[in-house]
Scaffold this active site. Sequence first.
Site, PDB file in Angstrom:
ATOM      1  N   GLN A 283     -14.112   1.748  -1.435  1.00  6.13           N
ATOM      2  CA  GLN A 283     -14.268   0.464  -1.162  1.00  6.13           C
ATOM      3  C   GLN A 283     -15.268   0.202  -0.459  1.00  6.13           C
ATOM      4  OE1 GLN A 283     -10.574  -0.896   0.524  1.00  6.13           O
ATOM      5  NE2 GLN A 283      -9.507  -1.132  -1.341  1.00  6.13           N
TER       6      GLN A 283
ATOM      7  N   ARG B 235      -4.296   6.323  -1.730  1.00 11.82           N
ATOM      8  CA  ARG B 235      -3.068   5.652  -2.078  1.00 11.82           C
ATOM      9  C   ARG B 235      -2.469   6.692  -2.893  1.00 11.82           C
ATOM     10  NH1 ARG B 235      -4.470  -0.532  -3.100  1.00 11.82           N
ATOM     11  NH2 ARG B 235      -6.235  -0.562  -1.191  1.00 11.82           N
TER      12      ARG B 235
ATOM     13  N   VAL C 111      -5.785 -12.180   5.787  1.00 13.26           N
ATOM     14  CA  VAL C 111      -6.757 -13.353   5.336  1.00 13.26           C
ATOM     15  C   VAL C 111      -5.942 -14.647   5.137  1.00 13.26           C
ATOM     16  CG1 VAL C 111      -8.735 -12.257   4.562  1.00 13.26           C
ATOM     17  CG2 VAL C 111      -6.768 -12.773   3.014  1.00 13.26           C
TER      18      VAL C 111
ATOM     19  N   HIS D  40      -7.226   1.276   3.150  1.00 12.33           N
ATOM     20  CA  HIS D  40      -8.157   0.462   2.452  1.00 12.33           C
ATOM     21  C   HIS D  40      -9.362   0.521   3.756  1.00 12.33           C
ATOM     22  CE1 HIS D  40      -5.705  -2.881   4.770  1.00 12.33           C
ATOM     23  NE2 HIS D  40      -5.717  -2.018   5.357  1.00 12.33           N
TER      24      HIS D  40
ATOM     25  N   ALA E 141     -13.914 -12.213   4.822  1.00 14.68           N
ATOM     26  CA  ALA E 141     -14.015 -10.694   4.740  1.00 14.68           C
ATOM     27  C   ALA E 141     -13.525 -10.338   3.029  1.00 14.68           C
ATOM     28  CB  ALA E 141     -12.901  -9.801   5.405  1.00 14.68           C
TER      29      ALA E 141
ATOM     30  N   TRP F 233       0.793  -1.274   0.321  1.00 13.20           N
ATOM     31  CA  TRP F 233      -0.014  -0.203   0.082  1.00 13.20           C
ATOM     32  C   TRP F 233       0.864   1.322   0.052  1.00 13.20           C
ATOM     33  CZ3 TRP F 233      -1.433  -4.406   2.635  1.00 13.20           C
ATOM     34  CH2 TRP F 233      -2.715  -4.872   2.046  1.00 13.20           C
TER      35      TRP F 233
HETATM   36  C1  FA5 Z   1      -7.492  -4.355  -0.312  1.00  9.61           C
HETATM   37  O1  FA5 Z   1      -7.344  -2.954  -0.135  1.00  9.61           O
HETATM   38  C2  FA5 Z   1      -7.630  -5.099   0.891  1.00  9.61           C
HETATM   39  N1  FA5 Z   1      -8.123  -4.396   2.011  1.00  9.61           N
HETATM   40  C3  FA5 Z   1      -8.957  -5.872   0.235  1.00  9.61           C
HETATM   41  C4  FA5 Z   1      -9.456  -7.078   1.149  1.00  9.61           C
HETATM   42  C5  FA5 Z   1     -10.222  -7.046   2.348  1.00  9.61           C
HETATM   43  C6  FA5 Z   1      -8.870  -8.259   1.152  1.00  9.61           C
HETATM   44  C7  FA5 Z   1     -10.706  -8.072   2.820  1.00  9.61           C
HETATM   45  C8  FA5 Z   1      -9.111  -9.649   1.863  1.00  9.61           C
HETATM   46  C9  FA5 Z   1     -10.087  -9.117   2.918  1.00  9.61           C
HETATM   47  P1  FA5 Z   1      -6.335  -4.276  -2.673  1.00  9.61           P
HETATM   48  O2  FA5 Z   1      -5.414  -3.083  -2.492  1.00  9.61           O
HETATM   49  O3  FA5 Z   1      -6.372  -5.274  -3.592  1.00  9.61           O
HETATM   50  O4  FA5 Z   1      -7.053  -5.042  -1.283  1.00  9.61           O
HETATM   51  O5  FA5 Z   1      -7.942  -3.312  -3.309  1.00  9.61           O
HETATM   52  C10 FA5 Z   1      -9.034  -4.024  -3.308  1.00  9.61           C
HETATM   53  C11 FA5 Z   1      -9.818  -3.541  -4.677  1.00  9.61           C
HETATM   54  O6  FA5 Z   1      -9.760  -2.125  -4.778  1.00  9.61           O
HETATM   55  C12 FA5 Z   1      -8.796  -3.977  -5.809  1.00  9.61           C
HETATM   56  O7  FA5 Z   1      -9.294  -5.256  -6.217  1.00  9.61           O
HETATM   57  C13 FA5 Z   1      -9.364  -2.784  -6.918  1.00  9.61           C
HETATM   58  O8  FA5 Z   1     -10.882  -3.222  -7.283  1.00  9.61           O
HETATM   59  C14 FA5 Z   1      -9.687  -1.395  -5.996  1.00  9.61           C
HETATM   60  N2  FA5 Z   1      -8.385  -0.891  -6.234  1.00  9.61           N
HETATM   61  C15 FA5 Z   1      -7.379  -1.009  -5.671  1.00  9.61           C
HETATM   62  N3  FA5 Z   1      -6.371  -0.069  -5.991  1.00  9.61           N
HETATM   63  C16 FA5 Z   1      -7.331   0.803  -6.575  1.00  9.61           C
HETATM   64  C17 FA5 Z   1      -7.003   2.333  -7.123  1.00  9.61           C
HETATM   65  N4  FA5 Z   1      -5.743   2.852  -7.143  1.00  9.61           N
HETATM   66  N5  FA5 Z   1      -7.925   2.996  -7.865  1.00  9.61           N
HETATM   67  C18 FA5 Z   1      -9.332   2.374  -7.988  1.00  9.61           C
HETATM   68  N6  FA5 Z   1      -9.465   1.286  -7.481  1.00  9.61           N
HETATM   69  C19 FA5 Z   1      -8.344   0.447  -6.898  1.00  9.61           C
END
Ligand code: FA5
Length: 339
Positions: A209, A195, A251, A169, A305, A152
Amino acid sequence: MKAELEQLKIEAFQLLNRAQDSSAVDALEIDLLGRRGKLSTLLARIPELPVEERSGIGTLASSIRKELQDAIVAKRGQFSAPTSQSLDFDPTWPGHSPSIGHLHPVTAFLERSADFFASLGYTIADGPEVETATNNFDRLNIPANHPARDLWDTYYLNPARAGLLLRTHTSPVQVRYMDSHKPPVYIISPGRVYRHEATDASHDTNFTQLEGLAIDRDLHLTDLLGTLEAFLKHTFGKVKVQVRPSFFPFVEPGVELHMSCLLCGGKGCSACKQTGWLEMLGAGMVHPTVLKNMHVDPAKFSGFAFGIGVERMTMLLHGIPDVRLLLSGDQRFLEQFHY
Ligand code: FA5
């Protein structure tokens, strides 16, 4: 004298045309028509003229004075505020109807999703966008100096202490909520996350999210996948998805759900980086360490989750080719999404 009067008239009209405001008009009036103004000064010389030249001068001077006075009044009128009488104002004309706003497509998506999860018995939990590093990372099994923090790109509010940050997140809401609740719990938590990353068609620096957390007895990966499948069916109807193994420290096991890119029909485009698939969410079974951090006994309870990327879902739902359009605030774009 006649020629001088005509010349005075020409110059007076030129000056009047150039006047920019009513005080300039006032000054011009005094300069031209005042007691010691140019017209009076000229006329004061009449007695000096030979008699034969005097005839007609008085009449000409009066007509020039009248013309100038009328022109001054008209010019002054240009600078005074229009009134309903001075305009062609018709009170019986229909008015302009006020433009009525509507929900942003991301908000509309969240509301529909919240309705769906409410129908499964989920309630909504909220958390702050300014979060502690402890909740955002440590309690989610990502200790300081662990390389997983590099997943992140974080905005720290106080780099010296690194104690507060803009949450990366919505997962910290899981641990916050469990500080004051006991299982069974079924919650969703929608919200803004931040981010520090380079933007492209599928990445923005702040986005939304939709977190989900279920903790109960005997929950399994199949419960997670069944829930996600029902959600996607509700949102999109029939769609092609891939569930891929993935790593999130909070997880075990962890998965990512990818959807066939509806923007290009799976052929490849800038949104899906030419792969035909777009990562939509991360998910998994809550890690036993995280359950303990939530004051939950992993021997008695299990949980799943998920964290859904709301803008990406909205993109695929409406055929929006670039995630950055959603926060552009461009009304021409937003007006296409009336609900
Ligand atoms: C997470 O943020 C984890 N907290 C998700 C999670 C929750 C995993 C609970 C397990 C259990 P990630 O960084 O992959 O994961 O982001 C989740 C989703 O947010 C991605 O699959 C994507 O759809 C979206 N996302 C990520 N980065 C961006 C971005 N910069 N702009 C728009 N959407 C994004």
